[in-house]
Design a protein around this motif. Structure first.
Motif, PDB file in Angstrom:
ATOM      1  N   TYR A 125      -0.537   6.602   4.208  1.00 11.92           N
ATOM      2  CA  TYR A 125      -0.708   6.182   5.600  1.00 11.92           C
ATOM      3  C   TYR A 125      -1.062   4.705   5.730  1.00 11.92           C
ATOM      4  CZ  TYR A 125      -5.760   6.954   4.896  1.00 11.92           C
ATOM      5  OH  TYR A 125      -7.049   6.929   4.444  1.00 11.92           O
ATOM      6  N   LYS A 126      -1.688   4.123   4.739  1.00  9.34           N
ATOM      7  CA  LYS A 126      -1.996   2.685   4.824  1.00  9.34           C
ATOM      8  C   LYS A 126      -0.709   1.870   4.751  1.00  9.34           C
ATOM      9  CE  LYS A 126      -6.756   2.964   3.492  1.00  9.34           C
ATOM     10  NZ  LYS A 126      -7.860   2.445   2.730  1.00  9.34           N
ATOM     11  N   ASN A 127       0.219   2.294   3.919  1.00 11.15           N
ATOM     12  CA  ASN A 127       1.522   1.638   3.861  1.00 11.15           C
ATOM     13  C   ASN A 127       2.264   1.832   5.187  1.00 11.15           C
ATOM     14  OD1 ASN A 127       3.793   0.298   2.569  1.00 11.15           O
ATOM     15  ND2 ASN A 127       4.745   2.318   2.590  1.00 11.15           N
ATOM     16  N   PHE A 128       2.238   3.054   5.693  1.00  9.60           N
ATOM     17  CA  PHE A 128       2.880   3.347   6.975  1.00  9.60           C
ATOM     18  C   PHE A 128       2.320   2.436   8.073  1.00  9.60           C
ATOM     19  CE2 PHE A 128       2.296   5.745  10.987  1.00  9.60           C
ATOM     20  CZ  PHE A 128       3.621   5.806  11.394  1.00  9.60           C
ATOM     21  N   LEU A 129       0.989   2.340   8.155  1.00 11.16           N
ATOM     22  CA  LEU A 129       0.364   1.513   9.187  1.00 11.16           C
ATOM     23  C   LEU A 129       0.687   0.040   8.991  1.00 11.16           C
ATOM     24  CD1 LEU A 129      -3.101   3.302   9.359  1.00 11.16           C
ATOM     25  CD2 LEU A 129      -1.254   3.422  11.054  1.00 11.16           C
ATOM     26  N   SER A 130       0.725  -0.414   7.746  1.00 10.84           N
ATOM     27  CA  SER A 130       1.076  -1.815   7.475  1.00 10.84           C
ATOM     28  C   SER A 130       2.472  -2.140   7.977  1.00 10.84           C
ATOM     29  CB  SER A 130       0.993  -2.110   5.972  1.00 10.84           C
ATOM     30  OG  SER A 130      -0.319  -2.042   5.527  1.00 10.84           O
ATOM     31  N   VAL A 131       3.400  -1.237   7.703  1.00  9.20           N
ATOM     32  CA  VAL A 131       4.784  -1.439   8.153  1.00  9.20           C
ATOM     33  C   VAL A 131       4.841  -1.474   9.679  1.00  9.20           C
ATOM     34  CG1 VAL A 131       7.084  -0.376   8.236  1.00  9.20           C
ATOM     35  CG2 VAL A 131       5.823  -0.486   6.073  1.00  9.20           C
ATOM     36  N   ILE A 132       4.150  -0.544  10.327  1.00  8.54           N
ATOM     37  CA  ILE A 132       4.150  -0.491  11.790  1.00  8.54           C
ATOM     38  C   ILE A 132       3.561  -1.773  12.372  1.00  8.54           C
ATOM     39  CG2 ILE A 132       3.151   0.696  13.795  1.00  8.54           C
ATOM     40  CD1 ILE A 132       5.443   2.219  12.346  1.00  8.54           C
ATOM     41  N   LEU A 133       2.459  -2.241  11.822  1.00  6.31           N
ATOM     42  CA  LEU A 133       1.832  -3.464  12.332  1.00  6.31           C
ATOM     43  C   LEU A 133       2.721  -4.677  12.102  1.00  6.31           C
ATOM     44  CD1 LEU A 133      -1.885  -2.883  11.291  1.00  6.31           C
ATOM     45  CD2 LEU A 133      -0.953  -2.901  13.619  1.00  6.31           C
ATOM     46  N   GLN A 134       3.404  -4.736  10.956  1.00  5.45           N
ATOM     47  CA  GLN A 134       4.319  -5.848  10.689  1.00  5.45           C
ATOM     48  C   GLN A 134       5.475  -5.847  11.677  1.00  5.45           C
ATOM     49  OE1 GLN A 134       5.447  -5.410   6.598  1.00  5.45           O
ATOM     50  NE2 GLN A 134       3.490  -6.164   5.833  1.00  5.45           N
ATOM     51  N   ARG A 135       6.037  -4.669  11.937  1.00  2.15           N
ATOM     52  CA  ARG A 135       7.149  -4.568  12.896  1.00  2.15           C
ATOM     53  C   ARG A 135       6.693  -4.970  14.288  1.00  2.15           C
ATOM     54  NH1 ARG A 135       9.965   1.163  11.147  1.00  2.15           N
ATOM     55  NH2 ARG A 135      10.744   0.438   9.149  1.00  2.15           N
ATOM     56  N   LYS A 136       5.496  -4.524  14.661  1.00  6.59           N
ATOM     57  CA  LYS A 136       4.960  -4.855  15.981  1.00  6.59           C
ATOM     58  C   LYS A 136       4.765  -6.367  16.106  1.00  6.59           C
ATOM     59  CE  LYS A 136       0.721  -4.596  18.188  1.00  6.59           C
ATOM     60  NZ  LYS A 136      -0.631  -4.307  17.998  1.00  6.59           N
TER      61      LYS A 136
END
Length: 112
Positions: A95-106
């Protein structure tokens, strides 16, 4: 925390004829205000109760349940796409990787 401008705008939007604001309106404001300010650490707290060993992993079924039933719910199809993108057949979601990707895309979309 919201800025003074955000609070002023909120009061202008939400204040009824009697000047009162409902609890639903306050909750909506809190959700809208906090979205742009969330950090990886803050968002990770959402998954922490499901990660007692603090490895940054949650079972795939837990991730699916959270994404379809808590907060801004996603459809089963949207969650299937997320899982396909981030776990490549594993039984656990990082989930930390998932959240990192989401924040980068945002952040990337925000700068467009």
């Amino acid at each position: 925390a919201p800025t003074e401008l955000q609070v002023s705008q909120y009061l202008a939007e939400a204040g009824g004829p009697d000047g009162k604001v409902t609890s639903d309106q306050v909750l909506s404001f809190c959700v809208r205000t906090g979205k742009d300010e969330s950090t990886l650490e803050e968002l990770s707290l959402f998954f922490a109760p499901f990660d007692p060993d603090e490895k940054g992993l949650v079972p795939k079924h837990v991730f699916r349940n959270l994404m379809t039933n808590v907060g801004e719910c996603f459809s089963a199809e949207q969650v299937d796409e997320m899982i396909a993108d981030i776990c490549a057949g594993a039984d656990e979601i990082d989930y930390k990787n998932f959240l990192s990707v989401i924040l980068q895309r945002k952040n990337w979309k925000h700068h467009l």
